[in-house]
Design an enzyme around this catalytic site. Structure first.
Site, PDB file in Angstrom:
ATOM      1  N   GLU A  19       0.732  -1.020   0.032  1.00  0.00           N
ATOM      2  CA  GLU A  19      -0.100  -0.054   0.286  1.00  0.00           C
ATOM      3  C   GLU A  19       1.030   1.172  -0.093  1.00  0.00           C
ATOM      4  OE1 GLU A  19      -2.886  -0.145  -1.160  1.00  0.00           O
ATOM      5  OE2 GLU A  19      -3.825  -1.557   0.685  1.00  0.00           O
ATOM      6  N   THR A  21       2.729   1.879  -1.957  1.00  0.00           N
ATOM      7  CA  THR A  21       4.148   1.822  -2.974  1.00  0.00           C
ATOM      8  C   THR A  21       4.046   2.014  -4.383  1.00  0.00           C
ATOM      9  OG1 THR A  21       3.362  -0.526  -2.989  1.00  0.00           O
ATOM     10  CG2 THR A  21       5.247   0.141  -1.212  1.00  0.00           C
ATOM     11  N   GLY A 107     -15.582   4.761  -2.988  1.00  0.00           N
ATOM     12  CA  GLY A 107     -14.573   5.520  -1.575  1.00  0.00           C
ATOM     13  C   GLY A 107     -14.488   4.319  -0.772  1.00  0.00           C
ATOM     14  N   GLY A 109     -11.995   1.933  -1.106  1.00  0.00           N
ATOM     15  CA  GLY A 109     -10.709   1.210  -1.290  1.00  0.00           C
ATOM     16  C   GLY A 109     -10.695   0.249  -2.051  1.00  0.00           C
ATOM     17  N   SER A 111     -11.286   0.350  -5.581  1.00  0.00           N
ATOM     18  CA  SER A 111     -11.222   0.775  -6.692  1.00  0.00           C
ATOM     19  C   SER A 111     -12.207   1.015  -7.588  1.00  0.00           C
ATOM     20  CB  SER A 111     -10.024   0.146  -7.594  1.00  0.00           C
ATOM     21  OG  SER A 111      -8.802   0.092  -6.843  1.00  0.00           O
ATOM     22  N   SER A 112     -13.438   1.519  -7.083  1.00  0.00           N
ATOM     23  CA  SER A 112     -14.460   1.710  -8.002  1.00  0.00           C
ATOM     24  C   SER A 112     -14.097   2.518  -9.200  1.00  0.00           C
ATOM     25  CB  SER A 112     -15.685   2.462  -7.248  1.00  0.00           C
ATOM     26  OG  SER A 112     -15.202   3.655  -6.531  1.00  0.00           O
ATOM     27  N   ASP A 157      -4.240   0.169  -9.260  1.00  0.00           N
ATOM     28  CA  ASP A 157      -5.560  -0.298  -9.538  1.00  0.00           C
ATOM     29  C   ASP A 157      -5.862  -0.632 -10.751  1.00  0.00           C
ATOM     30  OD1 ASP A 157      -5.425   0.599  -6.960  1.00  0.00           O
ATOM     31  OD2 ASP A 157      -6.784   2.308  -7.048  1.00  0.00           O
ATOM     32  N   TYR A 206      -4.090  11.516   0.748  1.00  0.00           N
ATOM     33  CA  TYR A 206      -3.396  10.837  -0.127  1.00  0.00           C
ATOM     34  C   TYR A 206      -2.440  11.811  -0.866  1.00  0.00           C
ATOM     35  CZ  TYR A 206      -2.649   7.691  -4.074  1.00  0.00           C
ATOM     36  OH  TYR A 206      -2.084   6.711  -4.804  1.00  0.00           O
TER      37      TYR A 206
HETATM   38  C1  GLA Z   1      -5.245   4.109  -4.249  1.00  0.00           C
HETATM   39  C2  GLA Z   1      -4.562   4.606  -5.416  1.00  0.00           C
HETATM   40  C3  GLA Z   1      -3.479   3.565  -5.716  1.00  0.00           C
HETATM   41  C4  GLA Z   1      -2.732   3.247  -4.646  1.00  0.00           C
HETATM   42  C5  GLA Z   1      -3.406   3.098  -3.382  1.00  0.00           C
HETATM   43  C6  GLA Z   1      -2.749   2.935  -2.010  1.00  0.00           C
HETATM   44  O1  GLA Z   1      -6.226   3.043  -4.426  1.00  0.00           O
HETATM   45  O2  GLA Z   1      -5.459   4.607  -6.531  1.00  0.00           O
HETATM   46  O3  GLA Z   1      -2.804   4.136  -6.987  1.00  0.00           O
HETATM   47  O4  GLA Z   1      -1.723   4.360  -4.362  1.00  0.00           O
HETATM   48  O5  GLA Z   1      -4.398   3.957  -3.205  1.00  0.00           O
HETATM   49  O6  GLA Z   1      -1.778   1.895  -2.119  1.00  0.00           O
END
Ligand code: GLA
Length: 372
Positions: A19, A21, A107, A109, A111-112, A157, A206
């Site tokens: 995460e 990274t 929202g 986490g 990846s919608s 994602d 972020y």
């Molecule tokens: C979100 C971003 C990704 C990644 C993660 C954290 O999902 O879209 O690119 O940076 O956060 O690992």
């Protein structure tokens, strides 16, 4: 061209480990899950793109020759961004009538937004009779998210949603984009629980974290020009730079360096079927995200503690950008029903409503499917 309706679907992604990274040129280990963005599309003879977003019961449209970036992005901006970024590569798209329905919590986490972007890219390329490699598609969609969604995200994602194989997790080197697949052992199931706290990545920390990482690289480069990204740091070299970085940036760097190593270790453990080890690495990842990278929050902490106390849970951590969203738990598959019940009861009592819980299924990447 009328009535040439086609249907595309694109999964959500769950990240086992790795995460924050990806935008540091590091390593990640995501898989996909069978929560889909469904997109039906029919070509038009002009260059208008008219979209219905079924989740919001809203319609909006844009012209392919007049794509303007919005300061305050709404859902249509992600689609505009994808079209603009594909056309910027020299591919000519056609107008379309589109309707989209998404099953992925927004929202959370999972990846919608990447799922919507990749569905849009697959569909628009499909009706244009054009193609891109999944790597090119992921890059174009990442640029769309950065430019039109306002999030300085990495590639994880979009890359996972576009190309991680069914039944597998994918070790992705975010610098070289080389991948290696590993089967998810049947005795282990990834359980995702929504904390109910919505993160809005642009407004959360972020982008701030991404800036901090860039700032650290600038400082480190003064000492060693070979450091292009935090990926280039090792634990030993980091120690040597501690003073220059200062306390906060040192912790940010320590997370990235240690997380990259945990991704390598988790990949090897998965290969050997050592699921207890995967669980411990996930737990260490959470501690590092909480203490060094500081992207957790109170509700996530309470959910992780509840999940980790359940029999059969091998380790839990916050997943995705942080500041809310979902918690991922590595669970012994035969304990899934009891663990789900326990988390629902205990966290339900904390947040006042039964949480949404989902067992990750290592689903196929984005694809066209037959219309029912
Ligand atoms: C979100 C971003 C990704 C990644 C993660 C954290 O999902 O879209 O690119 O940076 O956060 O690992």
């Amino acid at each position: 061209m009328a009535n040439k309706r086609r249907l595309f679907r694109s999964p959500g992604r769950a990240n086992i480990i790795g995460e924050h990274t990806d935008y540091n040129d590091g390593l990640v280990l995501p898989t996909n899950t069978a929560l889909y963005t469904w997109l039906t599309i029919s070509p038009r003879t002009d260059r208008m793109v008219a979209v219905t977003a079924d989740n919001f019961a809203e319609k909006d449209q844009f012209h392919l020759d007049e794509i303007v970036r919005n300061e305050q992005p709404t859902w249509i901006d992600y689609l505009k961004g994808v079209a603009a970024e594909i056309e910027a590569t020299g591919i000519q798209l056609s107008g379309a009538d589109i309707s989209i329905y998404g099953e992925i919590p927004i929202g959370g986490g999972l990846s919608s937004s990447a799922s919507v972007e990749i569905a849009m890219a697959s569909a628009m390329l499909g009706i244009a009779g054009a193609s891109m490699t999944s790597r090119e598609m992921a890059r174009a969609c990442q640029r769309a998210e950065q430019t039109y969604g306002g999030v300085n995200c990495g590639i994880m994602d979009q890359f996972s949603v576009a190309s991680c194989d069914r039944g597998h997790a994918m070790l992705l080197d975010c610098r070289t984009l080389e991948t290696e697949s590993v089967t998810i052992p049947a005795e282990m199931t990834l359980l995702v629980t929504d904390s109910g706290v919505k993160h809005q990545l642009t407004e959360s920390g972020y982008n701030k974290r991404a800036d901090e990482c860039r700032e650290a690289v600038k400082i480190l480069q003064l000492e060693d020009s070979a450091i292009i990204a935090l990926r280039d740091l090792e634990t030993e070299t980091l120690k040597a730079h501690a003073e220059r970085l200062g306390e906060v940036l040192l912790r940010r760097c320590r997370h990235v360096v240690s997380e990259n190593q945990r991704v390598r270790d988790a990949f090897n453990s998965l290969r050997l079927g050592e699921i207890v080890e995967v669980g411990s690495l996930v737990q260490c990842s959470h501690a590092s995200l909480r203490d060094d990278f500081e992207v957790s929050c109170e509700e996530i902490e309470s959910l992780v503690a509840i999940a980790d106390a359940c029999d059969g849970v091998l380790g839990s951590r916050m997943m995705g950008g942080g500041f809310g969203g979902c918690v991922l738990s590595v669970v012994r598959t035969d304990c899934i029903p009891e663990v789900s019940r326990e988390i629902a009861t205990q966290y339900g009592a904390v947040c006042g409503a039964e949480p949404w819980i989902h067992a990750v299924s290592a689903a196929a990447p984005a694809e066209e499917v037959a219309l029912p």
